[in-house]
Structure formats: structure tokens, C-alpha cells
Write an enzyme that holds these catalytic residues in place. Structure first.
Site, PDB file in Angstrom:
ATOM      1  N   ARG A 146       0.833  -1.225   0.000  1.00  0.00           N
ATOM      2  CA  ARG A 146       0.000   0.000   0.000  1.00  0.00           C
ATOM      3  C   ARG A 146       0.864   1.269   0.000  1.00  0.00           C
ATOM      4  O   ARG A 146       0.542   2.266   0.655  1.00  0.00           O
ATOM      5  CB  ARG A 146      -0.968   0.028   1.184  1.00  0.00           C
ATOM      6  N   GLU A 271      -5.606 -12.397   7.932  1.00  0.00           N
ATOM      7  CA  GLU A 271      -5.286 -12.431   6.504  1.00  0.00           C
ATOM      8  C   GLU A 271      -4.134 -13.401   6.212  1.00  0.00           C
ATOM      9  O   GLU A 271      -3.162 -13.061   5.531  1.00  0.00           O
ATOM     10  CB  GLU A 271      -4.970 -11.020   6.001  1.00  0.00           C
ATOM     11  N   ASP A 350     -12.020  -1.270   7.385  1.00  0.00           N
ATOM     12  CA  ASP A 350     -10.630  -1.131   6.944  1.00  0.00           C
ATOM     13  C   ASP A 350     -10.382   0.217   6.273  1.00  0.00           C
ATOM     14  O   ASP A 350     -10.322   0.288   5.049  1.00  0.00           O
ATOM     15  CB  ASP A 350     -10.300  -2.275   5.977  1.00  0.00           C
ATOM     16  N   GLU A 378      -4.539   4.267   0.962  1.00  0.00           N
ATOM     17  CA  GLU A 378      -4.960   3.029   0.293  1.00  0.00           C
ATOM     18  C   GLU A 378      -6.351   3.140  -0.314  1.00  0.00           C
ATOM     19  O   GLU A 378      -6.562   2.781  -1.464  1.00  0.00           O
ATOM     20  CB  GLU A 378      -4.905   1.863   1.291  1.00  0.00           C
TER      21      GLU A 378
HETATM   22  C1  GCV Z   1      -0.684  -4.968   5.682  1.00  0.00           C
HETATM   23  C2  GCV Z   1      -5.751  -4.242   4.568  1.00  0.00           C
HETATM   24  C3  GCV Z   1      -4.730  -3.979   3.501  1.00  0.00           C
HETATM   25  C4  GCV Z   1      -3.552  -4.924   3.623  1.00  0.00           C
HETATM   26  C5  GCV Z   1      -2.962  -4.772   5.031  1.00  0.00           C
HETATM   27  C6  GCV Z   1      -4.055  -5.066   6.042  1.00  0.00           C
HETATM   28  C7  GCV Z   1      -3.592  -4.849   7.457  1.00  0.00           C
HETATM   29  O1  GCV Z   1      -6.370  -5.468   4.368  1.00  0.00           O
HETATM   30  O2  GCV Z   1      -5.327  -4.074   2.248  1.00  0.00           O
HETATM   31  O3  GCV Z   1      -2.622  -4.594   2.637  1.00  0.00           O
HETATM   32  O4  GCV Z   1      -1.854  -5.588   5.222  1.00  0.00           O
HETATM   33  O5  GCV Z   1      -5.130  -4.210   5.830  1.00  0.00           O
HETATM   34  O6  GCV Z   1      -3.890  -3.791   8.001  1.00  0.00           O
HETATM   35  O7  GCV Z   1      -2.965  -5.711   8.025  1.00  0.00           O
END
Ligand code: GCV
Length: 663
Positions: A146, A271, A350, A378
């Protein structure tokens, strides 16, 4: 010749406003002369004054002056705070510690840079938040997750980079009061897992020491399954004694080499990242295991709460991603040890341009909390589109949670006022990279600057912060200040208008997160739906829907639950609403969508016209970069307008009252 700019620390000639007479002689009293922070502060002052006022200051130690500038140690001043006062030709800067001295010194330079007289100055500052932190999502191959401003300046080809630019970065962030930084991505994979091994420790130590010279603690993101990957036991179970032993040794090794390391940031069970859930353990088990081991070294474990099911079925109307952080963390309130801080994203989803405040913030009543926002754009335009985020952060901070009788806003919670705790703070995913101007779009520098200023003093207004940045980074010219201030202050509302309406969020191109794709995430596993049909749209998060609204304390729970009292900017976040529903403005929902999307594009056109008039008043290169980004923003805004309007026209079959072009 450096191939990067000095951001807002531009020490070119300034209107003197009588400031020169205060800086011809400077005396430092009571501070340790050998201190690196002190030396850095003096160098900065020397460079700044020489550049801005054409005075080469004479610096002396432990001599009480009657005129000029005295920098004095005063134990009465709060930690990291400072007082500055001018009386009869003598300016006194007092602080009880070196961070306070450094921040006070930057305040003096800021005033001089903004062409404000030091005569009559009287300020007394102390930080609102104990931790004021930037999180970098930099990877060791030099890419940035990002990131929209080039590559990492911390990592290149799997090596740690410490150079002149690292120092300039420290100067920039120290100048706005940042005192902690995580240099690597929270998604710790591949070589990043090895940052805590011999292979990298010398370089990490070098960087930690450089940071320390500016009062900044360096932290690392940690792979919770590091034991497995680094040849330890084949488990990451936080209650397994072999795993615990492995971490004890590892952390002893790390602190033997880097005693001033701040600690670790952990993204677990999120994730695809490993975590305690894999072993049937709680998040508290995971965080406490590490915290207990790191405690004797004075280290902190910052544990992220971004834990949700990213394998959802879009057909399932009951599972709600918005509920996840609260559901996963609230039961263990009070179980986290005192050197654990839970880091909680501002919203339950998010980093969308509009979300309610996470009910976990302040929902927790016995746990250290850190608010996490995203300065990296982002979902707010990738630093192509202008989106000054400080007004949004101000809204977040002022939200009343009702978690206590008094001191119950988010600002209270993260400052430690609510619970009387000290391991709390404010963190941001930062927007920098190795682009010449640090932030891709020069105007995104206002966010890089602004977050630090706001984290240090949450009472500053978004306008004041923007004005400070404009004057230092662009110009003190009145027309520049007025026009850019207007652009910045309106930019988030404009962005919100041409993108997603009334808190629904998403509708972005999947994965990339720039540009429209109304159904891009509608039938996906990510739990991010708008639920539009031919009659209406929005997610029912009331007691009849997913029950998310019930996660708030009263009266917030009822306020959100009821369509009539729900703040309209969040209407579609909480309710499924017919297109024909009449809003307080008297417009129907569908007409509101059409109108805001047309207005959003018109506002971008107005901004561009206003910026164009500043051609001869701002630096040529900055002018060109910003103009080019504005042109791309306009294309983006038009695309959003046309796709969103067309989509909802086709779904609803309801025409625009004003008969404008919809496809
Ligand atoms: C670093 C979102 C973003 C991811 C990020 C995640 C997080 O999903 O798209 O790129 O990962 O947040 O905050 O861990």
C-alpha cells in the site's frame, strides 16, 4: 546532491520579523553536552537559523544570558514537553528531558519558518499521547505494501539501508513529535522474519541508534511463527514450553545486541498470518507470552486487533466483518499484561473514507489501547487524489464512546486519561517512500506532517496544522496559504462525494483499491458488501440484522440502530435503505447519490482551477507534480461518478431529477 527534498524543513531565507536578535547567541544550561539528541538539536538549530535568518549563532554552555536564547533544563516540565517564553529580549526554552528540548527547538524553527515573531512568545506544550508512532509496511525487497511514493528507503534487495536519507527521515518525524517507528510490514514473510537474527542485527542496531538520537524508539514487526521458520521448535503454540524457551533465548539475543529496541508489533491470525488461534489459544495467550519475556528489557508488545474471517460467503447475511475485532477481543478485556498494547483500527472495517468508530476502542475498559489510522491513502486516492485526512482523524478523536462518566472520548482513551494508564497512543500507517518528495503527491505531505502534529497535540485544529504545513513546505504567501488551505480542507468531503455514499464504503477495484468497481467486492470472500438490489441498498447492522450496532455503549447503540437517529453520513453502513427514502436534506437517497457524484467532480475541477493560479508562487517542480496528479484525479473522479451513477440508475430505474447525463 541529495535526490530527495527536505519536506517541510526548508531552511531558505525568511522575513526576519526581528527574530535574528534572539538567535545570535544561544546558551544551553543543565543538559548533558555529550547527549546525541542535544547535539542533533543544536545542529538543526544552527542550520535552520543560518539558512533562514542568515545569522551564524554562537553556541555556549551553562552561561545564563540576559538577551538571546537560553535552553534550560527544568524538572517541573512534563515528560517530552516544553515551555517557551520571551521576556525583555530573552527567549527561554525549558524542558525536563531531551525529547522535550528537541521538540521545543523545532517549535522555534517552525515559528521562524512561518515568519512569526518570537517577541512575546509564550507556549507550554506536553504530548497528548505517550506513544506517537509511524508504522511502515515496507518489505525487504524494497516494495511497500500500500505504498504510493516509490520504494522503501529502509530496505533494498533484502538488506537494511541506513544512510543520509534515514537521518533526514528522523529529522522530519522528530520535528512533529513522533517518538516510535515500526520499519517493516506487519505481514512478516521471507527475509523479514530474519530481522531478529545475526544476519541483520548490526544494521538494525545502527538504525536503532540513529533513531535514538532523535528521541525515536525503533520497533520491529514480528512473525508469530518465527520459531518454526528460524529452526526452533516446529510450533508457535504460546503455551508450549519449548516455544517459550525459544523466544526467551531469541529475545535475550536481540536485546543483548540492541538494548534500546522499543519492542515488537504483531499481526496474528489475520489475513493468512499465523497466530495463537491455530493452537486453540487466545489472542491474550499469544500477546502475554511475548510480553512477559520482553518485560525485563523494558520492551512493549503491540498486538493488532485486525482479526476477522476473510473467507466469508457473500450469501451469508449473518456473519459481519464489522463485528470481528470486538467479538475477538472484548471477552479478554483485563487479561492483557501491562506491557501489551492492543492496536485497533479506527473503523470496524478497513480505513474507508467514512466508517463509524470501532466499538472496541473504549469498549475495552481494562486494556491498554492504541488507535491505528492510515495516512497512506490506500482507500483514499493513492496520493494521486488529494485527500487531507486530519479532519477525519479529528472526528475520530472527538467521538464520545460513553465508556466512562468523563474522559470518554477516543482522544481520552488513547492518551491514557480514561484509565490512568501510560502504555497507550496513536499510530498511523505512513505514506512515505523514496520518491523525491517523500509522499508522491506533494500535497500528501500535509498528512505526513499533520499526523505527527496531531498525535503530539490532539487539540490542534486541522486548519492550523494545514496552515503550518503550507507555510513551511510551500510558501508564506497569503494567496498560496488561503487557496491551498481551502483545497486541503475540502478534499476529504470531495473525495467522499465522488466515491462511496453514506458510509457504505468499498466499491473499489479489488486488491488495487483505486478507482471504482461497484460490484468488485460484492460476491467475494472479504465480507465487504453493499447489498444493493432494485429497491435499495446498505447493510442492516441493527438488532434485526447483524447486531453490530449493539456493540456500542448506550446511547450510541440506539442512535445507530434507529434509521431516524443514525447520523446520515453513516446511514448505509447501518441500514438497508430504499432508494426513495427521504433524507434530512429533503432529497431521496437516489437523488443524493446522483447529486453528490456530480458535485464531487465539479469540486475537483474547482480545485484544479484554483491550483493553476499558483503557478508562479510555488516551486516549479512541486507545481508540476501536483498538477499532473490533479489531472489524474479528475479522470478518476469522472470514472467514479459515471460508474456509480450508472450502476444505481440501472438498478433502481429511477431517473435523475435534473436530467443530467447518466449512461
Ligand atoms: C498490511 C488491509 C490492507 C492490507 C494490510 C491489512 C492490514 O487489508 O489491504 O494490505 O496488510 O489491511 O492492516 O494488516
Amino acid at each position: 546532491m541529495k535526490n530527495w527534498t527536505q519536506g517541510w524543513l526548508v531552511y531558505g531565507p525568511k522575513k526576519v520579523s526581528g527574530n535574528d536578535k534572539f538567535v545570535e547567541k544561544i546558551s544551553v544550561l543543565g543538559f548533558d553536552k555529550e547527549s546525541i539528541i542535544l547535539q542533533n538539536a543544536i545542529n538543526e538549530l544552527d542550520n535552520g537559523i543560518t539558512g533562514m535568518l542568515s545569522v551564524k549563532p554562537e553556541i555556549v554552555f551553562d552561561e545564563q544570558l540576559t538577551k538571546g536564547l537560553c535552553i534550560t533544563k527544568n524538572k517541573e516540565i512534563a515528560a517530552e514537553g516544553y515551555d517557551i517564553e520571551e521576556k525583555e529580549g530573552l527567549v527561554t526554552l525549558s524542558a525536563s528531558d531531551e525529547n522535550g528540548l528537541l521538540y521545543g527547538m523545532f517549535e522555534l524553527l517552525r515559528r521562524i519558518s512561518m515568519e512569526k515573531p518570537l517577541t512575546g512568545i509564550k507556549v507550554s506544550e506536553k504530548p497528548s499521547n505517550p506513544f506517537r508512532m509511524y508504522n511502515h509496511w515496507d518489505n525487504m525487497d524494497g516494495s511497500i505494501e500500500r505504498g504510493y511514493s516509490g520504494k522503501s528507503f529502509f530496505f533494498e534487495n533484502e538488506e537494511v539501508v541506513v544512510n543520509e536519507r534515514t537521518k533526514d527521515y528522523c529529522r522530519l518525524i522528530a520535528s512533529v513529535g513522533i517518538n516510535a517507528v515500526v520499519i517493516n510490514n506487519v505481514n512478516v514473510v521471507g527475509p523479514a522474519t530474519h530481522l531478529i537474527t545475526e544476519r541483520y542485527m548490526d544494521k538494525v542496531k545502527k538504525m536503532t541508534d540513529l533513531f535514538a538520537g532523535y528521541g525515536i524508539k525503533l520497533f520491529l514487526s514480528l512473525n508469530f511463527a518465527a520459531a518454526i521458520e528460524l529452526g526452533g521448535p516446529n510450533s508457535a503454540d504460546p503455551l508450549d514450553s519449548e516455544v517459550i524457551n525459544w523466544w526467551e533465548q531469541k529475545i535475550a539475543e536481540v536485546y543483548a545486541k540492541i538494548p534500546n529496541l522499543g519492542g515488537f508489533l504483531v499481526k496474528a491470525d489475520s489475513e493468512g498470518r499465523p497466530g495463537p488461534f491455530t493452537y486453540g489459544r487466545t489472542q491474550a495467550d499469544g500477546a502475554n507470552m511475548l510480553a512477559d519475556i520482553i518485560k525485563p528489557y523494558g520492551g512493549i508488545i503491540i498486538w493488532r486487533c485486525f482479526v476477522y474471517n476473510c473467507q466469508q460467503d457473500w450469501r451469508d447475511y449473518k456473519t459481519d466483518r464489522a463485528r470481528a475485532a470486538y467479538d475477538n477481543f472484548i471477552q479478554m478485556d483485563g487479561d492483557y499484561h501491562d506491557n501489551v498494547i492492543l492496536q485497533i483500527k479506527n473503523g470496524p472495517m478497513d480505513f474507508q473514507v467514512r466508517e463509524p468508530i470501532s466499538p472496541l476502542l473504549g469498549g475495552l475498559k481494562k486494556t491498554n489501547q492504541m488507535l491505528e489510522v492510515q495516512v497512506a491513502q490506500e482507500y483514499t486516492g493513492h496520493q494521486i487524489d488529494v485527500c487531507y485526512l486530519i479532519p477525519m482523524f479529528k472526528e475520530i478523536l472527538s467521538f464520545k464512546t460513553y465508556c466512562a462518566e468523563e474522559n470518554d472520548t477516543i482522544a481520552d482513551v488513547i492518551s491514557g486519561r480514561t484509565l490512568g494508564n501510560k502504555n497507550t497512543g496513536f499510530a498511523a500507517v505512513v505514506n512515505t517512500g523514496n520518491d523525491k518528495n517523500w509522499t508522491g503527491n506533494d500535497l500528501a505531505g500535509a498528512n505526513f506532517y499533520g499526523f505527527g502534529r496531531l498525535a503530539y497535540n490532539t487539540n490542534l485544529t486541522a486548519e492550523k496544522i494545514a496552515e503550518e504545513w503550507i507555510r513551511q513546505a510551500l510558501s508564506n504567501d497569503v494567496e498560496v496559504v488561503e487557496k491551498v488551505l481551502k483545497i486541503l480542507m475540502e478534499s476529504r468531503t470531495t473525495y467522499e462525494k465522488y466515491t462511496t455514499p453514506l458510509g457504505i464504503g468499498w466499491m473499489v477495484t479489488p486488491h488495487v483499491h483505486y478507482g471504482p468497481s461497484v460490484d468488485g467486492y460484492e460476491y467475494s470472500r472479504w465480507g465487504t458488501y453493499h447489498r444493493a438490489d432494485h429497491l435499495g441498498m446498505g447493510v442492516d447492522r441493527t438488532d434485526k440484522g447483524t447486531g453490530y450496532a449493539q456493540q456500542y455503549y448506550e446511547p450510541n447503540a440506539s442512535m445507530y440502530n434507529n434509521m431516524e437517529t443514525c447520523p446520515e453520513e453513516l446511514l448505509l453502513f447501518f441500514h438497508h435503505v430504499p432508494y426513495t427514502y427521504t433524507l434530512k436534506s429533503g432529497k431521496t437517497l437516489i437523488q443524493h447519490i446522483y447529486d453528490t457524484h456530480f458535485e464531487g467532480v465539479e469540486e475537483v475541477e474547482t480545485m484544479i482551477a484554483s491550483w493553476a493560479t499558483l503557478k508562479d508562487k510555488v516551486d516549479e517542480e512541486i507545481f508540476a507534480v501536483v498538477t499532473e496528479r490533479f489531472n489524474r484525479q479528475l479522470l478518476n473522479a469522472r470514472e467514479w461518478r459515471d460508474q456509480v451513477n450508472t450502476y444505481f440508475y440501472r438498478k433502481s430505474g429511477i431517473a435523475d431529477e435534473k436530467g443530467r447525463k447518466i449512461y
